[in-house]
Design a protein around this motif. Structure first.
Motif, PDB file in Angstrom:
ATOM      1  N   SER A  31       0.745  -1.466  -0.072  1.00  0.00           N
ATOM      2  CA  SER A  31      -0.051  -0.117  -0.150  1.00  0.00           C
ATOM      3  C   SER A  31       0.833   1.324   0.135  1.00  0.00           C
ATOM      4  N   HIS A  32       1.867   1.391   0.757  1.00  0.00           N
ATOM      5  CA  HIS A  32       2.845   2.396   0.909  1.00  0.00           C
ATOM      6  C   HIS A  32       3.432   2.592  -0.462  1.00  0.00           C
ATOM      7  N   LEU A  33       4.036   1.595  -0.951  1.00  0.00           N
ATOM      8  CA  LEU A  33       4.682   1.618  -2.348  1.00  0.00           C
ATOM      9  C   LEU A  33       3.716   2.240  -3.357  1.00  0.00           C
ATOM     10  N   LEU A  34       2.489   1.727  -3.507  1.00  0.00           N
ATOM     11  CA  LEU A  34       1.534   2.120  -4.351  1.00  0.00           C
ATOM     12  C   LEU A  34       1.421   3.674  -4.370  1.00  0.00           C
ATOM     13  N   LEU A  35       1.114   4.172  -3.196  1.00  0.00           N
ATOM     14  CA  LEU A  35       0.827   5.545  -2.825  1.00  0.00           C
ATOM     15  C   LEU A  35       2.297   6.197  -3.483  1.00  0.00           C
ATOM     16  N   ALA A  36       3.246   5.777  -2.937  1.00  0.00           N
ATOM     17  CA  ALA A  36       4.504   6.696  -3.314  1.00  0.00           C
ATOM     18  C   ALA A  36       4.906   6.777  -4.689  1.00  0.00           C
ATOM     19  N   THR A  37       4.462   5.581  -5.585  1.00  0.00           N
ATOM     20  CA  THR A  37       4.857   5.866  -6.897  1.00  0.00           C
ATOM     21  C   THR A  37       3.751   6.053  -7.843  1.00  0.00           C
ATOM     22  N   LEU A  38       2.604   6.112  -7.529  1.00  0.00           N
ATOM     23  CA  LEU A  38       1.410   6.570  -8.303  1.00  0.00           C
ATOM     24  C   LEU A  38       0.816   7.777  -7.598  1.00  0.00           C
ATOM     25  N   GLY A  39       0.462   7.907  -6.273  1.00  0.00           N
ATOM     26  CA  GLY A  39      -0.347   8.922  -5.642  1.00  0.00           C
ATOM     27  C   GLY A  39       0.413  10.090  -5.555  1.00  0.00           C
ATOM     28  N   LEU A  40       1.569   9.850  -4.838  1.00  0.00           N
ATOM     29  CA  LEU A  40       2.186  11.346  -4.583  1.00  0.00           C
ATOM     30  C   LEU A  40       2.821  11.918  -5.691  1.00  0.00           C
ATOM     31  N   ALA A 288      14.540  -0.795 -18.597  1.00  0.00           N
ATOM     32  CA  ALA A 288      15.869  -1.572 -18.365  1.00  0.00           C
ATOM     33  C   ALA A 288      15.935  -1.551 -16.722  1.00  0.00           C
ATOM     34  N   LEU A 289      15.800  -0.280 -16.148  1.00  0.00           N
ATOM     35  CA  LEU A 289      15.897  -0.331 -14.621  1.00  0.00           C
ATOM     36  C   LEU A 289      14.827  -0.861 -14.013  1.00  0.00           C
ATOM     37  N   VAL A 290      13.626  -1.038 -14.733  1.00  0.00           N
ATOM     38  CA  VAL A 290      12.528  -1.932 -13.882  1.00  0.00           C
ATOM     39  C   VAL A 290      12.708  -3.289 -14.305  1.00  0.00           C
ATOM     40  N   LEU A 291      13.119  -3.831 -15.388  1.00  0.00           N
ATOM     41  CA  LEU A 291      12.987  -5.185 -16.010  1.00  0.00           C
ATOM     42  C   LEU A 291      14.450  -6.001 -15.525  1.00  0.00           C
ATOM     43  N   LEU A 292      15.557  -5.399 -15.757  1.00  0.00           N
ATOM     44  CA  LEU A 292      16.700  -5.953 -15.729  1.00  0.00           C
ATOM     45  C   LEU A 292      16.865  -6.346 -13.898  1.00  0.00           C
ATOM     46  N   PRO A 293      16.685  -5.517 -12.963  1.00  0.00           N
ATOM     47  CA  PRO A 293      16.985  -5.998 -11.635  1.00  0.00           C
ATOM     48  C   PRO A 293      16.310  -7.454 -11.559  1.00  0.00           C
ATOM     49  N   LEU A 352      13.867   2.837  -9.736  1.00  0.00           N
ATOM     50  CA  LEU A 352      14.217   1.554  -8.927  1.00  0.00           C
ATOM     51  C   LEU A 352      13.266   1.436  -7.713  1.00  0.00           C
ATOM     52  N   MET A 353      12.259   2.327  -7.455  1.00  0.00           N
ATOM     53  CA  MET A 353      11.131   2.328  -6.505  1.00  0.00           C
ATOM     54  C   MET A 353      10.032   1.644  -7.262  1.00  0.00           C
ATOM     55  N   LEU A 354       9.713   1.677  -8.526  1.00  0.00           N
ATOM     56  CA  LEU A 354       8.774   1.357  -9.449  1.00  0.00           C
ATOM     57  C   LEU A 354       9.211  -0.475  -9.458  1.00  0.00           C
ATOM     58  N   MET A 355      10.498  -0.550  -9.856  1.00  0.00           N
ATOM     59  CA  MET A 355      10.925  -1.973  -9.649  1.00  0.00           C
ATOM     60  C   MET A 355      10.476  -2.611  -8.436  1.00  0.00           C
ATOM     61  N   ALA A 359       8.296  -6.033  -8.130  1.00  0.00           N
ATOM     62  CA  ALA A 359       8.828  -7.427  -7.661  1.00  0.00           C
ATOM     63  C   ALA A 359       8.233  -7.838  -6.472  1.00  0.00           C
ATOM     64  N   THR A 360       7.821  -6.945  -5.542  1.00  0.00           N
ATOM     65  CA  THR A 360       7.030  -7.330  -4.483  1.00  0.00           C
ATOM     66  C   THR A 360       5.799  -7.903  -4.662  1.00  0.00           C
TER      67      THR A 360
END
Length: 386
Positions: A31-40, A288-293, A352-355, A359-360
């Motif tokens: 929930s925190h990651l969703l808000l941070a990467t999409l909502g904020l 690349a930074l989302v998929l490669l890791p 990297l936050m989106l990645m 991944a989670t």
């Protein structure tokens, strides 16, 4: 006044997102990651910047906020390091951990040197470590809620703990190598349990209080908090002393979920200039930074799991591969550490936050199990303090 109002609004949004996520069956970190990467980002672009005329630099400028950030950082890093104190890798865990670390680490180094603009070698090292890290608390949440066998849970947790320790240690040493004298104070502070022990002050909560205080001081004065933390843990282990954080578990949980994690996430996100994001990081680099890791981590996991024996009869290597790819709290703290030391750009931080979010979510997206309705801060290893 507007700055304080923004932070009150941001923390309130995280509380609301956490409650909505809980009702939908999401763990709080998702929930925190969703808000941070999409909502904020939407809040910044559509309201804060055009209507309140506030920039990211203004939002993180107040001294009181930096103090609160330092306290939150100390609490989260202390929690993570206290989770990795009992490292006991057996041969099978080591067979999994080596490829699971080395393959994504090499991929991250390659991306740092080849894909991104010319930058310090420490940034490439840090990128390799971000590619390799596995979130210890979140992984345990997943394993506990799918009823994973205790022996198999212990093996996967030891793999994640070993990788975490190596990532924190390598970055701490790498950063310290730029200024060897900067290691002196953290290493000296790491010996703080010794005088307490000699004075007969051996209560576990006292060592926990000193631990958090030292981490706060290290973050505030830009010292090497990682070397201090790992050294402190090693000193306690040598003295055969336990560490207990000085607050009850319920209070630590509330502080982490209500203040520390939201503040640290917001502190990083508001520093991103989303209007110029793609000018500093094109779509190819972002992809690349989302998929490669994720791909490199899964490749390393697969090699390790094929090398090691099955954790129990009928175990699914595919399931364990996805579980070992989980990111979360460890990566959030690591990314914010890199951003505050200006080793990665805000655009790279966002990618990297989106990645980390994707991944989670992958174990649940793949249908392995329903996401558990639990808080990250309650997760402990099966052999750890209850």
């Amino acid at each position: 006044m507007s700055v304080m109002l923004f932070w009150a609004l941001a923390l309130s949004l995280f509380l609301i997102a956490g409650e909505i996520g809980r009702r939908l069956g999401l763990i709080s970190i998702v929930s925190h990651l969703l808000l941070a990467t999409l909502g904020l980002p939407l809040l910044m672009l559509l309201w804060v910047e055009p209507h309140w005329q506030l920039s990211g630099a203004q939002l993180i400028a107040p001294a009181w906020l930096k103090t609160l950030y330092g306290l939150s950082f100390a609490l989260l890093l202390g929690h993570i390091l206290s989770d990795v104190v009992e490292l006991k890798l057996d041969r099978q865990s080591l067979k999994i951990a080596l490829p699971s670390f080395l393959v994504p680490f090499a991929c991250g180094l390659g991306c740092g040197f080849l894909l991104l603009p010319e930058q310090p070698w420490l940034t490439s090292l840090a990128l390799g470590l971000v590619f390799a890290i596995t979130a210890v608390p979140v992984l345990y949440l997943y394993l506990r809620n799918i009823g994973y066998p205790p022996a198999a849970t212990r093996r996967l947790m030891q793999v994640a703990i070993g990788i975490d320790v190596l990532c924190w240690l390598l970055f701490g040493l790498g950063k310290g190598s730029l200024d060897p004298l900067s290691l002196a104070w953290p290493l000296l502070a790491a010996c703080a349990p010794l005088p307490l022990y000699l004075l007969g002050l051996r209560r576990p909560w006292l060592f926990g209080l000193a631990f958090l205080a030292l981490l706060f001081v290290a973050e505030h004065y830009k010292l090497n908090a990682l070397i201090l933390g790992i050294g402190y843990m090693a000193c306690l282990a040598w003295l055969k002393l336990p560490l207990r954080l000085p607050l009850p578990a319920a209070w630590i949980e509330r502080l982490q979920q209500g203040v520390a994690i939201p503040l640290i996430l917001t502190f990083g996100i508001v520093q991103i200039d989303f209007g110029h994001l793609l000018q500093s990081l094109d779509l190819l680099q972002l992809g690349a930074l989302v998929l490669l890791p994720i791909l490199s981590k899964m490749a390393g996991n697969w090699l390790g799991l094929r090398w090691a024996s099955l954790s129990f009869p009928g175990a699914s290597r595919w399931r364990e591969n996805l579980l070992l790819n989980i990111r979360g709290l460890s990566e959030i703290v690591f990314l914010n550490l890199l951003l505050q030391h200006q080793l990665i750009s805000p655009a790279l931080y966002f990618a990297l936050m989106l990645m980390s979010l994707i991944a989670t979510l992958m174990p649940a997206i793949a249908g392995l199990h329903r996401l558990p309705v639990l808080n990250v801060s309650t997760a402990r290893r099966p052999h750890a303090r209850q």
